[in-house]
Structure formats: structure tokens, C-alpha cells
Write a protein that holds these residues in place. Structure first.
Motif, mmCIF file in Angstrom:
data_model
loop_
_atom_site.group_PDB
_atom_site.id
_atom_site.type_symbol
_atom_site.label_atom_id
_atom_site.label_comp_id
_atom_site.label_asym_id
_atom_site.label_seq_id
_atom_site.Cartn_x
_atom_site.Cartn_y
_atom_site.Cartn_z
ATOM 1 N N ARG B 13 0.833 -1.206 0.000
ATOM 2 C CA ARG B 13 0.000 0.000 0.000
ATOM 3 C C ARG B 13 0.865 1.253 0.000
ATOM 4 N N ASP B 18 0.227 5.304 -0.278
ATOM 5 C CA ASP B 18 -0.645 5.384 0.892
ATOM 6 C C ASP B 18 0.182 5.766 2.121
ATOM 7 N N GLN B 20 -0.741 6.672 5.117
ATOM 8 C CA GLN B 20 -1.172 6.056 6.383
ATOM 9 C C GLN B 20 -0.590 4.661 6.527
#
Lengths: 233, 180
Positions: B13, B18, B20
Motif C-alpha cells: 500500500r 498510501d 497512512q
């Protein structure tokens, strides 16, 4: 004579490599082989994986919060840019090889490819780049699955105050196209944009020294330090 | 869930940008990787610096990570260890000043450590156990502490060439054991 060294096979050599026990010259030679030798990469990956389990003995220590904060800033969108290189448009347009896609970034450089060996597919083309006039010895290997050109400089010093720029001269092309300015690391990975991948075979790679930031004209302005053709492995 | 699958998912991810996921990956793995850097460098400021570089590399190169059957912790630990040893060698090249190095507390394994490097840690340990204690110690010294042949020879009070021979034979035996 009880210090006679046992014959070193590749498995042992790969273990020494992973342990960082090779001296700099041995290491450079080994890394040049790694670029083109899938079996050797597999040996290295096996050692790295087996030995990483030794780190289970290492006590985790919470790093200070400022590291996390710095990384959050680093990953923020505003700072997450890599300067694209956009040279050579006219040449490629002339060759009919690049259309509107010419505006895409030509190359992105990454200087940590030692850590990539787990992922790279075997090289299909390699180029031995050298020159009679310089000490430069450079091995470049193209890994198709990742579109990665790994450029490994085992000898040759960058002239003070200059940078290295990598060029591609496609068969039949009348001018080199810049693949960008290389970082100073002896080994770098260049991602080859889609439009250029099909012309790599038989192309010549060349390194020139240029002023900081790269050639101001879009064509090599310094001396060619090393060159060689990409041929099938 | 601090499993290899979870860590791998976060890397993939992060490769898609991403943030986060990237910070979660940091939260899950940074203590382990900081420990690896500290063990090699024995200097908090330097280890902190290297740790930050390591995660910058992870963020920029997460796309180069490919699931290939190896533990994602192997990938992360390799990046951390390479960074730490490069720094260590650069420092030593600058000034040989080991006296000033602060001693760290002992490095006994902890439950947290076992949880992170969860894979089959047993195998390499089992194979090391088949070696004489000093030979196994030399392999660990090279891996965990980033010791050179010369430093290992000094530590075990044997000539340099003897240490080379020891270590190469140890690697050959380890290799045989690991491939069984």
C-alpha cells in the motif's frame, strides 16, 4: 600451512557478501556479477533471508518521536516529487518513436539497488562500458520485468565539480537521448520509460561528464567517459 | 496484527503512495529496525539518522518490493543493516575511535523480537548450534555487529587468515545445513 584457505564457491562468496566481509574491490566485482547472474542473486537472497533471522536476537528499541515526525513530513504530498528529465524530445519525435508521451518523465533514479536484489528479474541485455582514454569501467544490465537499467561503476572517478550523465543512442539514431544525470553512487538503477524499452537492444549507452544539473543543451557537452552497446546476455 | 502478511500488505500500500499505510509500517517495524541499527552502530544519534534514511528508502522504493516468498522483514532488515554498516564503515574510515563508543545493554531476545521476526528463526539458530561456539560467534559478530575480518580476528585472537578460513568453512557448513 594450516591456514590454507578453502576454495570459495559462490554460496560461500554470497554469504561473505551478505555479511559485508568482502573488501571493496571484491564487493564491486561481486555486485557486477549480481546484475547479470540470477543464480548468484538467488544465493544472496537465501543468505539474507536465513541470516535475517539472527535479528530476532536484537532487542527492539523505540526510536525518538522526531524520526516519525520527519518521515511524516517527508511523505507529505508537497515534498513527494522527483524531478523528471525531459530531454531528447525533438530527437525522438524525429525518429517517430515518441509522440505525445514524450512529456512523461524520462527516468527516475534510485540509489539503493543493493536492496532490490530480491525483486529484480534476470538481466536480458548487458553493456560493458569503457573507454581507452579513461579508467572508467561500467557494467549496465537491463532487467525487463522492472524496466530497470542497473548501472554499476566499478572503476573511474567523477571529475571534481562535474556530474555523470547517461545517454542512449538507439540504432540508426543520429543523436543521443539523455537518460538523465546519475547520482554519485557507484551503482544506480534507472527506470527506462515505456517508449524506450523496445529500442534498448543494440543501443549504445554512453556516460559523459557534464556541469552540475546536467548538459545545458540536451546533447553531451563534456567528454565521453565510457560507452558500450547493449547486447543479449 | 503484526504478521508478515500484514507487513507485506502495508509495504504494497505504501508503494501506491498510501501515507497512512507507510506510517503504520513505521509503527510496526521501526523499533526492530532501530534495534538493528543501534546494535551495529552503538550510537543513538547515528542510528537515528540511519533509521530515517532507511524509511525514506522504503517510501521511495516500496514499489520495488515484490512478494517472492521471502519474509518482508528480511527486506526491511537488509535495508536497515546495509545502511547501518555503510555508516559504520564510513565512520571507521574517518577516525578509529572505538574507545568513545558507549556500551549498550545486553541484547537478549525478547518476546517482542520473536513476534516481529516471526518466521522460522529456529533454522539458522539450529544450524549455528552445529558449529563450535566461537565459529558461530564470529558469524553473528559479522552479521549483527558488522565486524570486519580484522575485528573478528582481533576479538578471537587468531591470525587474519585463520579467521577467513574459519568463517568460510562455517558458511559452507551453514549452507549445507540450511539447504537440508
Amino acid at each position: 600451512m594450516d591456514d590454507v584457505e578453502p576454495e570459495r564457491d559462490d554460496a560461500v562468496l554470497a554469504g561473505e557478501y551478505v555479511l559485508h566481509l568482502l573488501d571493496p574491490a571484491e564487493r564491486a566485482t561481486f555486485e557486477a556479477r549480481l546484475d547479470v547472474d540470477g543464480a548468484l542473486r538467488a544465493e544472496v537472497a537465501l543468505w539474507a533471508d536465513a541470516l535475517a533471522d539472527l535479528a530476532a536476537d536484537v532487542r527492539p528499541v523505540d526510536p525518538p518521536a522526531r524520526v516519525r515526525a520527519a518521515l511524516e513530513r517527508m511523505a507529505a504530498p508537497a515534498t513527494d516529487t522527483v524531478a523528471p528529465t525531459r530531454r531528447g524530445r525533438s530527437i525522438w519525435a524525429r525518429l517517430g518513436m515518441l509522440g505525445a508521451a514524450a512529456a512523461i518523465a524520462l527516468a527516475v533514479f534510485v540509489g539503493v539497488n543493493r536492496d532490490d536484489i530480491f525483486g529484480l528479474s534476470p538481466a536480458i541485455y548487458i553493456a560493458q562500458m569503457q573507454s581507452e582514454d579513461t579508467a572508467f569501467q561500467v557494467l549496465a544490465g537491463y532487467h525487463p520485468d522492472e524496466a530497470a537499467l542497473v548501472v554499476n561503476r566499478s572503476a573511474g572517478d567523477i571529475p571534481p565539480g562535474r556530474v555523470l550523465e547517461l545517454w542512449l543512442i538507439a540504432p540508426g539514431a543520429d543523436a543521443p537521448v539523455s537518460l538523465g544525470v546519475l547520482p554519485d553512487d557507484p551503482k544506480v538503477t534507472v527506470t527506462i520509460p515505456e517508449d524506450l524499452r523496445d529500442v534498448l537492444r543494440g543501443s549504445t549507452l554512453a556516460l559523459s561528464d557534464e556541469p552540475p544539473g546536467g548538459s545545458p543543451t540536451g546533447a553531451p557537452t563534456g567528454s565521453v567517459l565510457a560507452a558500450g552497446a547493449l547486447a543479449d546476455v | 496484527m503484526n504478521t508478515p502478511q500484514e507487513i507485506e500488505r502495508l509495504i504494497l500500500r505504501a508503494a501506491d503512495g498510501d501515507r497512512q499505510a507507510f506510517m503504520s509500517l513505521y509503527d510496526l517495524t521501526s523499533a526492530k529496525l532501530f534495534g538493528v541499527c543501534l546494535r551495529v552502530l552503538r550510537d543513538r544519534a547515528e542510528a537515528e539518522d540511519v533509521l530515517q534514511d532507511v524509511f525514506v528508502k522504503v517510501w521511495r522504493n516500496a514499489g520495488r518490493y515484490t512478494a517472492n516468498g521471502f519474509s518482508p522483514m528480511t527486506w526491511l532488515i537488509t535495508i536497515a543493516r546495509n545502511g547501518a554498516i555503510d555508516r559504520l564503515r564510513a565512520r571507521k574510515a574517518k577516525a578509529e575511535n572505538l574507545d568513545a563508543v558507549a556500551e549498550l545493554p545486553d541484547h537478549g531476545p525478547t518476546p517482542e523480537a520473536a513476534a516481529v521476526a516471526a518466521s522460522d528463526a529456529a533454522q539458522v539458530h539450529r544450524c549455528l548450534d552445529e558449529l563450535a561456539a566461537d565459529r558461530a560467534g564470529a558469524v553473528k559478530g559479522a552479521y549483527l555487529d558488522g565486524m570486519t575480518y580484522q575485528e573478528l580476528a582481533d576479538t578471537y585472537a587468531v591470525p587474519l587468515n585463520t579467521m577467513r578460513t574459519w568463517l568460510r568453512r562455517s558458511l559452507q557448513k551453514l549452507k549445507d545445513c540450511l539447504s537440508q
